[in-house]
Design a protein around this motif. Structure first.
Motif, PDB file in Angstrom:
ATOM      1  N   LEU A 422      25.029  65.800 -28.432  1.00  0.00           N
ATOM      2  CA  LEU A 422      24.688  65.851 -29.854  1.00  0.00           C
ATOM      3  C   LEU A 422      25.776  65.241 -30.731  1.00  0.00           C
ATOM      4  N   ALA A 423      27.007  65.178 -30.238  1.00  0.00           N
ATOM      5  CA  ALA A 423      28.100  64.608 -31.033  1.00  0.00           C
ATOM      6  C   ALA A 423      28.248  63.105 -30.844  1.00  0.00           C
ATOM      7  N   LEU A 424      27.538  62.525 -29.878  1.00  0.00           N
ATOM      8  CA  LEU A 424      27.751  61.115 -29.546  1.00  0.00           C
ATOM      9  C   LEU A 424      27.353  60.193 -30.691  1.00  0.00           C
ATOM     10  N   TYR A 425      26.150  60.339 -31.218  1.00  0.00           N
ATOM     11  CA  TYR A 425      25.706  59.453 -32.294  1.00  0.00           C
ATOM     12  C   TYR A 425      26.470  59.667 -33.602  1.00  0.00           C
ATOM     13  N   PRO A 426      26.740  60.904 -34.034  1.00  0.00           N
ATOM     14  CA  PRO A 426      27.552  61.047 -35.255  1.00  0.00           C
ATOM     15  C   PRO A 426      28.926  60.388 -35.130  1.00  0.00           C
ATOM     16  N   CYS A 427      29.580  60.563 -33.995  1.00  0.00           N
ATOM     17  CA  CYS A 427      30.915  59.969 -33.819  1.00  0.00           C
ATOM     18  C   CYS A 427      30.831  58.442 -33.755  1.00  0.00           C
ATOM     19  N   ALA A 428      29.834  57.918 -33.027  1.00  0.00           N
ATOM     20  CA  ALA A 428      29.725  56.469 -32.890  1.00  0.00           C
ATOM     21  C   ALA A 428      29.389  55.799 -34.219  1.00  0.00           C
ATOM     22  N   SER A 429      28.448  56.365 -34.979  1.00  0.00           N
ATOM     23  CA  SER A 429      28.081  55.754 -36.260  1.00  0.00           C
ATOM     24  C   SER A 429      29.208  55.877 -37.276  1.00  0.00           C
ATOM     25  N   LEU A 430      29.912  57.014 -37.272  1.00  0.00           N
ATOM     26  CA  LEU A 430      31.040  57.169 -38.190  1.00  0.00           C
ATOM     27  C   LEU A 430      32.163  56.200 -37.832  1.00  0.00           C
ATOM     28  N   LEU A 431      32.425  56.028 -36.538  1.00  0.00           N
ATOM     29  CA  LEU A 431      33.450  55.086 -36.107  1.00  0.00           C
ATOM     30  C   LEU A 431      33.080  53.656 -36.495  1.00  0.00           C
ATOM     31  N   ALA A 432      31.802  53.295 -36.345  1.00  0.00           N
ATOM     32  CA  ALA A 432      31.364  51.949 -36.732  1.00  0.00           C
ATOM     33  C   ALA A 432      31.508  51.746 -38.234  1.00  0.00           C
ATOM     34  N   PHE A 433      31.178  52.770 -39.020  1.00  0.00           N
ATOM     35  CA  PHE A 433      31.298  52.662 -40.479  1.00  0.00           C
ATOM     36  C   PHE A 433      32.757  52.464 -40.885  1.00  0.00           C
ATOM     37  N   ILE A 434      33.652  53.260 -40.307  1.00  0.00           N
ATOM     38  CA  ILE A 434      35.075  53.146 -40.644  1.00  0.00           C
ATOM     39  C   ILE A 434      35.632  51.801 -40.192  1.00  0.00           C
ATOM     40  N   SER A 435      35.162  51.320 -39.032  1.00  0.00           N
ATOM     41  CA  SER A 435      35.660  50.040 -38.526  1.00  0.00           C
ATOM     42  C   SER A 435      35.312  48.891 -39.461  1.00  0.00           C
ATOM     43  N   THR A 436      34.142  48.977 -40.098  1.00  0.00           N
ATOM     44  CA  THR A 436      33.762  47.902 -41.021  1.00  0.00           C
ATOM     45  C   THR A 436      34.642  47.876 -42.263  1.00  0.00           C
ATOM     46  N   CYS A 437      35.299  48.994 -42.556  1.00  0.00           N
ATOM     47  CA  CYS A 437      36.207  49.005 -43.713  1.00  0.00           C
ATOM     48  C   CYS A 437      37.463  48.177 -43.442  1.00  0.00           C
ATOM     49  N   PHE A 438      37.869  48.083 -42.181  1.00  0.00           N
ATOM     50  CA  PHE A 438      39.072  47.327 -41.824  1.00  0.00           C
ATOM     51  C   PHE A 438      38.753  45.957 -41.230  1.00  0.00           C
ATOM     52  N   LEU A 439      37.586  45.823 -40.612  1.00  0.00           N
ATOM     53  CA  LEU A 439      37.189  44.565 -39.967  1.00  0.00           C
ATOM     54  C   LEU A 439      35.854  44.117 -40.529  1.00  0.00           C
ATOM     55  N   SER A 440      35.829  43.915 -41.833  1.00  0.00           N
ATOM     56  CA  SER A 440      34.560  43.604 -42.488  1.00  0.00           C
ATOM     57  C   SER A 440      33.961  42.297 -41.998  1.00  0.00           C
ATOM     58  N   ARG A 441      34.784  41.362 -41.548  1.00  0.00           N
ATOM     59  CA  ARG A 441      34.261  40.078 -41.076  1.00  0.00           C
ATOM     60  C   ARG A 441      33.456  40.237 -39.795  1.00  0.00           C
ATOM     61  N   PHE A 442      33.692  41.313 -39.046  1.00  0.00           N
ATOM     62  CA  PHE A 442      33.015  41.508 -37.774  1.00  0.00           C
ATOM     63  C   PHE A 442      32.031  42.685 -37.850  1.00  0.00           C
ATOM     64  N   SER A 443      31.510  42.956 -39.034  1.00  0.00           N
ATOM     65  CA  SER A 443      30.661  44.135 -39.209  1.00  0.00           C
ATOM     66  C   SER A 443      29.410  44.077 -38.344  1.00  0.00           C
ATOM     67  N   ALA A 444      28.745  42.922 -38.281  1.00  0.00           N
ATOM     68  CA  ALA A 444      27.533  42.808 -37.462  1.00  0.00           C
ATOM     69  C   ALA A 444      27.857  42.981 -35.982  1.00  0.00           C
ATOM     70  N   ALA A 445      28.958  42.378 -35.527  1.00  0.00           N
ATOM     71  CA  ALA A 445      29.348  42.513 -34.125  1.00  0.00           C
ATOM     72  C   ALA A 445      29.664  43.969 -33.780  1.00  0.00           C
ATOM     73  N   ILE A 446      30.329  44.664 -34.706  1.00  0.00           N
ATOM     74  CA  ILE A 446      30.641  46.081 -34.472  1.00  0.00           C
ATOM     75  C   ILE A 446      29.367  46.895 -34.353  1.00  0.00           C
TER      76      ILE A 446
END
Length: 498
Positions: A422-446
Motif C-alpha cells: 500500500l505504500a509503494l504507489y504513494p512513495c513512488a509518485s511523491l518521489l517522482a513529483f519531488i524529482s521533477t522539482c530538481f530535474l525539470s528537464r527530464f520530467s517525462a523520463a522520470i
C-alpha cells in the motif's frame, strides 16, 4: 410419522429468505430488491466515474498555453471532486433507503427507475458547470436534478410506508411507524433543501451555491459534531422509548463490506474502460489520410500515435495495480469502519481522475512546453488515489481486532507485506513529483521510468520485503550483544558467591 418441525428463518435486514418465501412474494406481486440494488449500484458507479470526462476533454486554445495547466484545471478538478462526492452520498443514501424498504413491487421499481434516470442526467449538468462555471444555468440544473432525486426518494418512502408489507420487518412490526417515516423523510429531504437554497443563490451569487452544495457532503459530519457538542454541554440524555435511529444517511457510517467492494470494483472497472475510449476515438487513422500522408502504410500511420499507446498501457497498469492493492486490503478486512468508508470514497474520487492523468501524459508529444505541469498533475492524482488507500489501512490497524484478520495485524505474517504494497504507489509518485522539482528537464523520463518501475516492484515485492526483513533481523542481531558476553563483562564487578 412426523418429526419435529424447524421454524422458518426470519427475514433479515438484507432481505434473505427461503425459496418458499420467494414464491409467496412472486404470487402477491412483490420481490426482493437485490437485483434492483445491483443495477442501481452499477449505474451510480458509472455516473460517478464519467463525471471526469468533461475535465479530460477540455480543449485548451493556443492563447491559453501561457497559463499554468494546474491553475487552468484546478477549478474543474475541484468541481469534479465535489460532484463525485455528491453522487457517492446519493449512492449511500439509496443503499440505506432500501435497508428500510425490504421488498419492492412494480410501482417501487418504476419509481427507482425514475430516480436513476434523473441521476444519469447529472453528467450533462456537470459539463455545463465545468464549461461555464460563472453562468448560473449549470448550477441551477444540477441542483434541480438533486431536488428531483430527493423528491422521488421521498415518494418511495411514502409509498413503502403506505404498504407496510414492503418495509423491513423490524420497521413493519414497529408501533411507531409514523415517527419512523417522519424521521426518514427529514433525512431524505435534507440534501435537496440545501440544493434548493443553492439554486436560489446561483441567480445572484454563485460562490454561495458551490458552498451550499459542498455542505451536502459535509452535512453528516456537521450533524454529528453538533450532537457531540450538545451532549458535552447538556450531558448525556436518555434516548426516547420510541427511538427511530435505525436509519441514517451519514456518509461516514459504514455500509456492508460487500457493497463497498462492489461499488469500488465498479469504479475501477469503468475507469480502466474509459482509458481505451480516446484510443478508439482519436487514434484510428483515417483511410484517406493513410493513403495521402503515409503512402498507404498503416504501420507508419499508427506509429504517430505511439505516445498515446504508451500512456494507455502505463495508465491501465496504474489503475489495475491500485485495484489490486484495494482488493488485497479488503481481503484482510472483516468490516468497514466509519473512517474507512470516508477514506475509500476519497480514494475513489481520485481514481476517477486517472483518465485525466492519462490525457495529460498522452499529450507530451503535442505540448512539450507543458510537460512539467502535466507530469505534476498526474503524480498528484496518483499520489492522492493511493495515499487514501494507505490511510484506510492505517485506520483499520487502529481498530485491530474489529476490522482486520489476525495475519494482517501488527506482528502478523502479512503485516509488513501489506504495508509495503500500500505504500509503494504513494512513495513512488511523491518521489517522482519531488524529482521533477530538481530535474525539470527530464520530467517525462522520470514519469515513464516510474510507470515501468512500479509494476516490476509489485512483481518482486514479496521477495524484496523478505530481504528487507532479513536484513533488519541481521542488523538487530549484530547490534545486540551476546548474552554470555554481557554476563562476562559484569562478572568482575559482582561479589563472588559464598
Amino acid at each position: 410419522m412426523s418429526g419435529p418441525q424447524t421454524p422458518e428463518p426470519a427475514l433479515d435486514v438484507q432481505g434473505d429468505s427461503p425459496m418458499s418465501m420467494r414464491n409467496e412474494d412472486a404470487a402477491d406481486g412483490t420481490q426482493h430488491s437485490h437485483r434492483m440494488l445491483n443495477f442501481s449500484d452499477a449505474l451510480l458507479s458509472i455516473i460517478a466515474t464519467v463525471m471526469i470526462l468533461p475535465v479530460t476533454h477540455t480543449e485548451i486554445s493556443p492563447e491559453q498555453f501561457d497559463k499554468s495547466i494546474q491553475k487552468l484545471l484546478a477549478t474543474r478538478i475541484a468541481v469534479y471532486l465535489m460532484t463525485f462526492l455528491i453522487v457517492t452520498v446519493a449512492w449511500a443514501a439509496h443503499t440505506r433507503l432500501f435497508q428500510v424498504v425490504g421488498k419492492i413491487d412494480d410501482t417501487l421499481a418504476l419509481l427507482n427507475l425514475a430516480c436513476m434516470m434523473t441521476i444519469t442526467f447529472l453528467p450533462f449538468t456537470f459539463s455545463l458547470m465545468v464549461t461555464f462555471p460563472e453562468v448560473p444555468l449549470g448550477i441551477l440544473l444540477f441542483c434541480m436534478c438533486v431536488i428531483a432525486i430527493g423528491a422521488v426518494q421521498a415518494l418511495i418512502v411514502v409509498y413503502a410506508f403506505r404498504f407496510p408489507h414492503l418495509l423491513n420487518p423490524q420497521i413493519a412490526r414497529s408501533a411507531h411507524r409514523a415517527l419512523c417515516r417522519q424521521h426518514v423523510l427529514c433525512i431524505v429531504l435534507r440534501g435537496p433543501a440545501l440544493c434548493f437554497a443553492a439554486a436560489g443563490f446561483s441567480l445572484f451569487f454563485y460562490p454561495a451555491s458551490y458552498l451550499l452544495m459542498a455542505t451536502v457532503i459535509f452535512l453528516p459530519y456537521v450533524s454529528k459534531a453538533a450532537s457531540w457538542c450538545r451532549g458535552r454541554l447538556m450531558g448525556p440524555q436518555e434516548p426516547p422509548a420510541h427511538s427511530v435511529e435505525v436509519f441514517t444517511f451519514h456518509l461516514q457510517e459504514p455500509l456492508s463490506k460487500e457493497r463497498v467492494e462492489a461499488f469500488s470494483d465498479g469504479v475501477y472497472a469503468i475507469v480502466a474502460t474509459l482509458l481505451i475510449l480516446d484510443i478508439c476515438e482519436n487514434n484510428v487513422p483515417d483511410p484517406k489520410d493513410v493513403a495521402e500522408r503515409f503512402h498507404g502504410s498503416l504501420v507508419a500511420a499508427l506509429s504517430v500515435s505511439g505516445p498515446h499507446f504508451l500512456a494507455y498501457f502505463g495508465s491501465f497498469a496504474t489503475v489495475g495495480l491500485l485495484w489490486f492493492a484495494h482488493h488485497s486490503l479488503f481481503l484482510h478486512v472483516r468490516k468497514a469502519t466509519q473512517s474507512m468508508g470516508l477514506l475509500n470514497t476519497l480514494s475513489l474520487a481520485f481514481v476517477g481522475g486517472l483518465p485525466l492523468a492519462y490525457q495529460q501524459t498522452s499529450a507530451f508529444a503535442r505540448r512539450p512546453r507543458d510537460e512539467l505541469e502535466s507530469v505534476r498533475v498526474s503524480c498528484a492524482i496518483i499520489f492522492f488515489a493511493s495515499v487514501f488507500q494507505l490511510a484506510m489501512w492505517t485506520a483499520a490497524l487502529l481498530h485491530g481486532a474489529d476490522t482486520l484478520q489476525p495475519a494482517a495485524r501488527f506482528g502478523g505474517r502479512e503485516h509488513a507485506f501489506m504495508l509495503a504494497k500500500l505504500a509503494l504507489y504513494p512513495c513512488a509518485s511523491l518521489l517522482a513529483f519531488i524529482s521533477t522539482c530538481f530535474l525539470s528537464r527530464f520530467s517525462a523520463a522520470i514519469f515513464h521510468l516510474t510507470q515501468i518501475a512500479v509494476p516490476l516492484a509489485f512483481l518482486l515485492l514479496r521477495l524484496l520485503v523478505r530481504l528487507a526483513l532479513g536484513l533488519l533481523h541481521m542488523l538487530r542481531g549484530l547490534a545486540r550483544p551476546a548474552p554470555g558476553a554481557e554476563d562476562a563483562s559484569r562478572a568482575p564487578l559482582l561479589p563472588a558467591p559464598c
